[in-house]
Design a protein around this motif. Structure first.
Motif, mmCIF file in Angstrom:
data_model
loop_
_atom_site.group_PDB
_atom_site.id
_atom_site.type_symbol
_atom_site.label_atom_id
_atom_site.label_comp_id
_atom_site.label_asym_id
_atom_site.label_seq_id
_atom_site.Cartn_x
_atom_site.Cartn_y
_atom_site.Cartn_z
ATOM 1 N N PHE A 39 10.187 18.335 -9.055
ATOM 2 C CA PHE A 39 8.819 18.478 -9.548
ATOM 3 C C PHE A 39 8.331 17.171 -10.155
ATOM 4 C CE2 PHE A 39 5.892 19.396 -13.076
ATOM 5 C CZ PHE A 39 4.862 19.972 -12.354
ATOM 6 N N ILE A 40 7.153 16.741 -9.753
ATOM 7 C CA ILE A 40 6.528 15.563 -10.335
ATOM 8 C C ILE A 40 5.273 16.026 -11.062
ATOM 9 C CG2 ILE A 40 5.332 13.401 -9.832
ATOM 10 C CD1 ILE A 40 7.337 12.942 -7.630
ATOM 11 N N LYS A 41 5.275 15.828 -12.367
ATOM 12 C CA LYS A 41 4.172 16.303 -13.188
ATOM 13 C C LYS A 41 2.928 15.427 -13.039
ATOM 14 C CE LYS A 41 3.026 17.619 -17.894
ATOM 15 N NZ LYS A 41 3.505 17.777 -19.261
ATOM 16 N N ASP A 42 3.131 14.108 -13.075
ATOM 17 C CA ASP A 42 1.993 13.193 -13.024
ATOM 18 C C ASP A 42 2.325 11.972 -12.161
ATOM 19 O OD1 ASP A 42 -0.202 11.571 -13.422
ATOM 20 O OD2 ASP A 42 -0.164 11.716 -15.605
ATOM 21 N N PRO A 43 1.811 11.942 -10.937
ATOM 22 C CA PRO A 43 2.086 10.809 -10.040
ATOM 23 C C PRO A 43 1.658 9.469 -10.623
ATOM 24 C CG PRO A 43 1.031 12.578 -8.830
ATOM 25 C CD PRO A 43 0.985 12.951 -10.284
ATOM 26 N N ARG A 44 0.649 9.475 -11.497
ATOM 27 C CA ARG A 44 0.158 8.220 -12.079
ATOM 28 C C ARG A 44 1.218 7.553 -12.939
ATOM 29 N NH1 ARG A 44 -5.139 11.469 -13.736
ATOM 30 N NH2 ARG A 44 -3.430 12.828 -14.280
ATOM 31 N N LYS A 45 2.049 8.346 -13.575
ATOM 32 C CA LYS A 45 3.124 7.788 -14.409
ATOM 33 C C LYS A 45 4.358 7.469 -13.573
ATOM 34 C CE LYS A 45 1.612 10.068 -18.585
ATOM 35 N NZ LYS A 45 1.872 11.097 -19.585
ATOM 36 N N GLU A 46 4.593 8.249 -12.541
ATOM 37 C CA GLU A 46 5.785 8.097 -11.702
ATOM 38 C C GLU A 46 5.688 6.889 -10.762
ATOM 39 O OE1 GLU A 46 9.534 9.803 -10.870
ATOM 40 O OE2 GLU A 46 8.037 10.645 -12.214
ATOM 41 N N TYR A 47 4.480 6.636 -10.249
ATOM 42 C CA TYR A 47 4.276 5.572 -9.267
ATOM 43 C C TYR A 47 3.093 4.700 -9.697
ATOM 44 C CZ TYR A 47 7.249 8.606 -6.487
ATOM 45 O OH TYR A 47 8.285 9.383 -6.050
ATOM 46 N N PRO A 48 3.317 3.744 -10.594
ATOM 47 C CA PRO A 48 2.220 2.901 -11.073
ATOM 48 C C PRO A 48 1.638 2.020 -9.970
ATOM 49 C CG PRO A 48 4.298 2.344 -12.192
ATOM 50 C CD PRO A 48 4.589 3.441 -11.234
ATOM 51 N N ILE A 49 0.396 1.626 -10.149
ATOM 52 C CA ILE A 49 -0.266 0.729 -9.204
ATOM 53 C C ILE A 49 0.556 -0.551 -9.092
ATOM 54 C CG2 ILE A 49 -2.338 -0.692 -8.843
ATOM 55 C CD1 ILE A 49 -3.933 1.630 -10.113
ATOM 56 N N GLY A 50 0.734 -1.012 -7.858
ATOM 57 C CA GLY A 50 1.511 -2.217 -7.597
ATOM 58 C C GLY A 50 2.947 -1.946 -7.174
ATOM 59 N N THR A 51 3.361 -0.681 -7.213
ATOM 60 C CA THR A 51 4.718 -0.317 -6.806
ATOM 61 C C THR A 51 4.823 -0.317 -5.290
ATOM 62 O OG1 THR A 51 4.940 1.107 -8.750
ATOM 63 C CG2 THR A 51 6.508 1.469 -6.968
ATOM 64 N N TRP A 52 5.844 -0.982 -4.761
ATOM 65 C CA TRP A 52 6.110 -0.971 -3.320
ATOM 66 C C TRP A 52 6.993 0.216 -2.994
ATOM 67 C CZ3 TRP A 52 3.918 -3.882 0.372
ATOM 68 C CH2 TRP A 52 3.219 -5.017 -0.038
ATOM 69 N N LEU A 53 6.634 0.963 -1.939
ATOM 70 C CA LEU A 53 7.377 2.160 -1.566
ATOM 71 C C LEU A 53 7.635 2.208 -0.065
ATOM 72 C CD1 LEU A 53 5.325 4.741 -3.637
ATOM 73 C CD2 LEU A 53 7.638 3.954 -4.143
ATOM 74 N N ASN A 54 8.751 2.783 0.288
ATOM 75 C CA ASN A 54 9.042 3.092 1.680
ATOM 76 C C ASN A 54 8.447 4.456 1.969
ATOM 77 O OD1 ASN A 54 10.687 0.755 2.112
ATOM 78 N ND2 ASN A 54 12.265 1.764 0.902
ATOM 79 N N THR A 55 7.762 4.582 3.090
ATOM 80 C CA THR A 55 7.116 5.836 3.448
ATOM 81 C C THR A 55 7.408 6.195 4.900
ATOM 82 O OG1 THR A 55 5.045 4.885 4.267
ATOM 83 C CG2 THR A 55 5.191 5.268 1.887
ATOM 84 N N LYS A 56 7.126 7.430 5.214
ATOM 85 C CA LYS A 56 7.224 7.899 6.599
ATOM 86 C C LYS A 56 5.916 8.607 6.939
ATOM 87 C CE LYS A 56 9.997 10.725 9.687
ATOM 88 N NZ LYS A 56 11.129 11.647 9.795
ATOM 89 N N ILE A 57 5.332 8.251 8.065
ATOM 90 C CA ILE A 57 4.060 8.849 8.477
ATOM 91 C C ILE A 57 4.278 10.297 8.884
ATOM 92 C CG2 ILE A 57 2.207 8.792 10.199
ATOM 93 C CD1 ILE A 57 2.616 5.767 10.336
ATOM 94 N N ILE A 58 3.428 11.196 8.353
ATOM 95 C CA ILE A 58 3.478 12.593 8.770
ATOM 96 C C ILE A 58 2.190 13.016 9.486
ATOM 97 C CG2 ILE A 58 5.209 13.357 7.114
ATOM 98 C CD1 ILE A 58 3.000 14.321 5.278
ATOM 99 N N LYS A 59 1.124 12.223 9.309
ATOM 100 C CA LYS A 59 -0.130 12.511 10.006
ATOM 101 C C LYS A 59 -0.905 11.203 10.144
ATOM 102 C CE LYS A 59 -4.296 15.341 9.770
ATOM 103 N NZ LYS A 59 -5.101 16.243 8.934
ATOM 104 N N LEU A 60 -1.504 11.000 11.304
ATOM 105 C CA LEU A 60 -2.227 9.769 11.593
ATOM 106 C C LEU A 60 -3.635 10.105 12.060
ATOM 107 C CD1 LEU A 60 -2.134 6.675 12.004
ATOM 108 C CD2 LEU A 60 -1.145 7.102 14.243
ATOM 109 N N ASP A 61 -4.636 9.490 11.431
ATOM 110 C CA ASP A 61 -6.031 9.668 11.814
ATOM 111 C C ASP A 61 -6.526 8.332 12.364
ATOM 112 O OD1 ASP A 61 -8.836 9.840 11.936
ATOM 113 O OD2 ASP A 61 -8.925 11.212 10.239
#
Length: 99
Positions: A39-61
């Motif tokens: 559970f993540i209560k607040d994404p703003r605290k968990e992932y601050p602006i400027g954080t580099w993350l590895n992601t996987k695409i689940i939907k593409l527009d």
């Protein structure tokens, strides 16, 4: 497909990321439900602006040049975690010095 992106905004429901792909900047969203198995209560605290993350695409527009991504299982050693550990180490060093 996996992409590395940088957090450029956050709300209570998710984080916004920017990706560089073939000289184009693509916007993406990671909904709070796709961030982690815990559970993540607040994404703003968990992932601050400027954080580099590895992601996987689940939907593409293609029309809007936007992607929806997941972080699940991809960021066990991301910069947010590294920064938190460094802050914790700095705090324990200060306590030892004043101690």
């Amino acid at each position: 497909q996996k992409l590395r992106g940088i957090v450029d905004g956050a709300e209570s429901y998710g984080i916004f990321l920017k990706f560089l792909h073939k000289k184009n900047i693509i916007s993406g969203l990671c909904h709070i439900s796709n961030m982690d198995n815990r559970f993540i209560k607040d994404p703003r605290k968990e992932y601050p602006i400027g954080t580099w993350l590895n992601t996987k695409i689940i939907k593409l527009d293609h029309e809007k040049e936007r992607v929806s991504v997941t972080l699940k299982g991809l960021n066990t050693n991301n910069e947010t975690l590294d920064r938190a550990l460094l802050d914790a180490d700095a705090g324990s060093e200060e306590k030892a010095a004043t101690g």
